[in-house]
Design a protein around this motif. Sequence first.
Motif, mmCIF file in Angstrom:
data_model
loop_
_atom_site.group_PDB
_atom_site.id
_atom_site.type_symbol
_atom_site.label_atom_id
_atom_site.label_comp_id
_atom_site.label_asym_id
_atom_site.label_seq_id
_atom_site.Cartn_x
_atom_site.Cartn_y
_atom_site.Cartn_z
ATOM 1 N N MET A 47 0.820 -1.215 0.000
ATOM 2 C CA MET A 47 0.000 0.000 0.000
ATOM 3 C C MET A 47 0.851 1.261 0.000
ATOM 4 O O MET A 47 0.499 2.260 -0.619
ATOM 5 C CB MET A 47 -0.939 -0.006 1.214
ATOM 6 N N ARG A 48 1.978 1.209 0.714
ATOM 7 C CA ARG A 48 2.870 2.374 0.732
ATOM 8 C C ARG A 48 3.641 2.513 -0.584
ATOM 9 O O ARG A 48 3.851 3.614 -1.075
ATOM 10 C CB ARG A 48 3.860 2.276 1.901
ATOM 11 N N SER A 49 4.043 1.368 -1.159
ATOM 12 C CA SER A 49 4.883 1.399 -2.361
ATOM 13 C C SER A 49 4.077 1.575 -3.648
ATOM 14 O O SER A 49 4.549 2.197 -4.602
ATOM 15 C CB SER A 49 5.702 0.104 -2.455
ATOM 16 N N TYR A 50 2.876 1.013 -3.671
ATOM 17 C CA TYR A 50 2.039 1.067 -4.873
ATOM 18 C C TYR A 50 0.638 1.555 -4.506
ATOM 19 O O TYR A 50 -0.362 0.853 -4.685
ATOM 20 C CB TYR A 50 1.959 -0.324 -5.526
ATOM 21 N N ALA A 51 0.604 2.766 -3.964
ATOM 22 C CA ALA A 51 -0.656 3.310 -3.446
ATOM 23 C C ALA A 51 -1.754 3.346 -4.504
ATOM 24 O O ALA A 51 -2.923 3.077 -4.215
ATOM 25 C CB ALA A 51 -0.414 4.711 -2.885
ATOM 26 N N ALA A 52 -1.404 3.662 -5.758
ATOM 27 C CA ALA A 52 -2.410 3.783 -6.818
ATOM 28 C C ALA A 52 -3.165 2.472 -7.017
ATOM 29 O O ALA A 52 -4.364 2.471 -7.330
ATOM 30 C CB ALA A 52 -1.741 4.219 -8.123
ATOM 31 N N SER A 53 -2.473 1.346 -6.807
ATOM 32 C CA SER A 53 -3.104 0.042 -7.023
ATOM 33 C C SER A 53 -3.708 -0.545 -5.750
ATOM 34 O O SER A 53 -4.774 -1.163 -5.787
ATOM 35 C CB SER A 53 -2.074 -0.944 -7.587
ATOM 36 N N PHE A 54 -3.021 -0.359 -4.625
ATOM 37 C CA PHE A 54 -3.401 -1.093 -3.413
ATOM 38 C C PHE A 54 -4.060 -0.256 -2.312
ATOM 39 O O PHE A 54 -4.701 -0.818 -1.431
ATOM 40 C CB PHE A 54 -2.182 -1.819 -2.832
ATOM 41 N N LEU A 55 -3.855 1.062 -2.322
ATOM 42 C CA LEU A 55 -4.431 1.865 -1.244
ATOM 43 C C LEU A 55 -5.884 2.190 -1.549
ATOM 44 O O LEU A 55 -6.281 3.329 -1.808
ATOM 45 C CB LEU A 55 -3.618 3.153 -1.043
ATOM 46 N N THR A 56 -6.694 1.146 -1.529
ATOM 47 C CA THR A 56 -8.123 1.281 -1.801
ATOM 48 C C THR A 56 -8.890 0.508 -0.740
ATOM 49 O O THR A 56 -8.335 -0.368 -0.062
ATOM 50 C CB THR A 56 -8.488 0.714 -3.182
ATOM 51 N N ASP A 57 -10.165 0.814 -0.611
ATOM 52 C CA ASP A 57 -10.977 0.150 0.415
ATOM 53 C C ASP A 57 -11.099 -1.349 0.159
ATOM 54 O O ASP A 57 -11.278 -2.128 1.092
ATOM 55 C CB ASP A 57 -12.362 0.801 0.469
ATOM 56 N N GLY A 58 -10.983 -1.760 -1.113
ATOM 57 C CA GLY A 58 -11.043 -3.180 -1.429
ATOM 58 C C GLY A 58 -9.914 -3.978 -0.813
ATOM 59 O O GLY A 58 -10.068 -5.171 -0.514
ATOM 60 N N TYR A 59 -8.753 -3.345 -0.602
ATOM 61 C CA TYR A 59 -7.609 -4.005 0.032
ATOM 62 C C TYR A 59 -7.510 -3.654 1.517
ATOM 63 O O TYR A 59 -7.128 -4.493 2.339
ATOM 64 C CB TYR A 59 -6.310 -3.618 -0.674
ATOM 65 N N LEU A 60 -7.847 -2.414 1.862
ATOM 66 C CA LEU A 60 -7.764 -1.982 3.262
ATOM 67 C C LEU A 60 -8.641 -2.834 4.179
ATOM 68 O O LEU A 60 -8.316 -3.051 5.345
ATOM 69 C CB LEU A 60 -8.183 -0.513 3.380
ATOM 70 N N LYS A 61 -9.752 -3.322 3.640
ATOM 71 C CA LYS A 61 -10.694 -4.072 4.494
ATOM 72 C C LYS A 61 -10.052 -5.313 5.104
ATOM 73 O O LYS A 61 -10.433 -5.745 6.201
ATOM 74 C CB LYS A 61 -11.937 -4.463 3.690
ATOM 75 N N TYR A 62 -9.046 -5.879 4.429
ATOM 76 C CA TYR A 62 -8.377 -7.073 4.975
ATOM 77 C C TYR A 62 -7.634 -6.734 6.269
ATOM 78 O O TYR A 62 -7.607 -7.540 7.208
ATOM 79 C CB TYR A 62 -7.422 -7.674 3.944
ATOM 80 N N ILE A 63 -7.032 -5.560 6.302
ATOM 81 C CA ILE A 63 -6.371 -5.133 7.542
ATOM 82 C C ILE A 63 -7.409 -4.882 8.618
ATOM 83 O O ILE A 63 -7.237 -5.267 9.777
ATOM 84 C CB ILE A 63 -5.520 -3.863 7.305
ATOM 85 N N GLY A 64 -8.515 -4.220 8.249
ATOM 86 C CA GLY A 64 -9.573 -3.937 9.213
ATOM 87 C C GLY A 64 -10.148 -5.193 9.830
ATOM 88 O O GLY A 64 -10.317 -5.287 11.051
ATOM 89 N N TRP A 65 -10.424 -6.191 9.001
ATOM 90 C CA TRP A 65 -10.970 -7.450 9.508
ATOM 91 C C TRP A 65 -9.977 -8.137 10.450
ATOM 92 O O TRP A 65 -10.356 -8.707 11.473
ATOM 93 C CB TRP A 65 -11.284 -8.393 8.343
#
Length: 272
Positions: A44-62
């Motif tokens: 998420m830090r290195s490829y924010a355009a691809s990974f810093l989205t709610d679709g990926y963030l939710k895995y950390i939240g869960w």
Amino acid sequence: QLQEQQEEIENMMNAVFKGVFVHRYRDVVPEIRAICMEELGTWMRSYAASFLTDGYLKYIGWTLHDKQREVRLQCVKALQGLYCHQDTAAHMELFTSRFKTRMVSMVLDKEPDVAVEVVKLLTLMLENMEEVLTEEDCQSVYPVVYVSSRALASAAGLFLYRRLLDPQREAGREPSHDGDNRIFFRLLLAFFIESELHEHAAYLVDSLWDCAGPRLRDWETISALLLEESPTEGLVDRQEKALVEILAASVVQAAEGQPPVGRGPGKKVTGL
């Protein structure tokens, strides 16, 4: 051609994510789950355009609800790496609204090192996402300055200082050493008296020592406040008594350089 190559790389990354990560972030082995969270934060830090989205963030939240200490710890550290910059924090609004309640509740995590990192995370949110933490959220952190674990109490001390006690927290305010310290002590007195834990001045001073030690050692300003007789500028009896307790605790802390009795680095979280 460059765009085609970029799309191809993103498709490969997506395939790896769905083929490996989606299955392994729930692996039965805690170490593997922890590695998944650590690496997701790196992506998420290195490829924010691809990974810093709610679709990926939710895995950390869960995974903030994981039963294993090291997995929760890696989740919190991954989030620290995202909330520590305003530009990445700006993409976290939906995630924050969904998972903020869980993050705030983790201040009371049963593992002290996880709780320490959670308070540091909330401090980053305080600094980089304006008004995201409500007064109710902050009230969950303030009492932690009185716990027996020094690392946790110091982290909470920095949060308290940044939120309530820093005289320069108002944007555009001109710094003034003596005036600022007078404001600091008045804010500190208000917090100390309102917390109604007057026998624990030493714990409060120790919690603030790392972030506000120079202010707490300003004996001249403390003396001036105690000697002030003006009906508008002077302290009432209750404030004077509290300031004397803070002064005494600060003198002991400066002379001995040790945490108060009952507080240490390896202490379990008690006192809330």
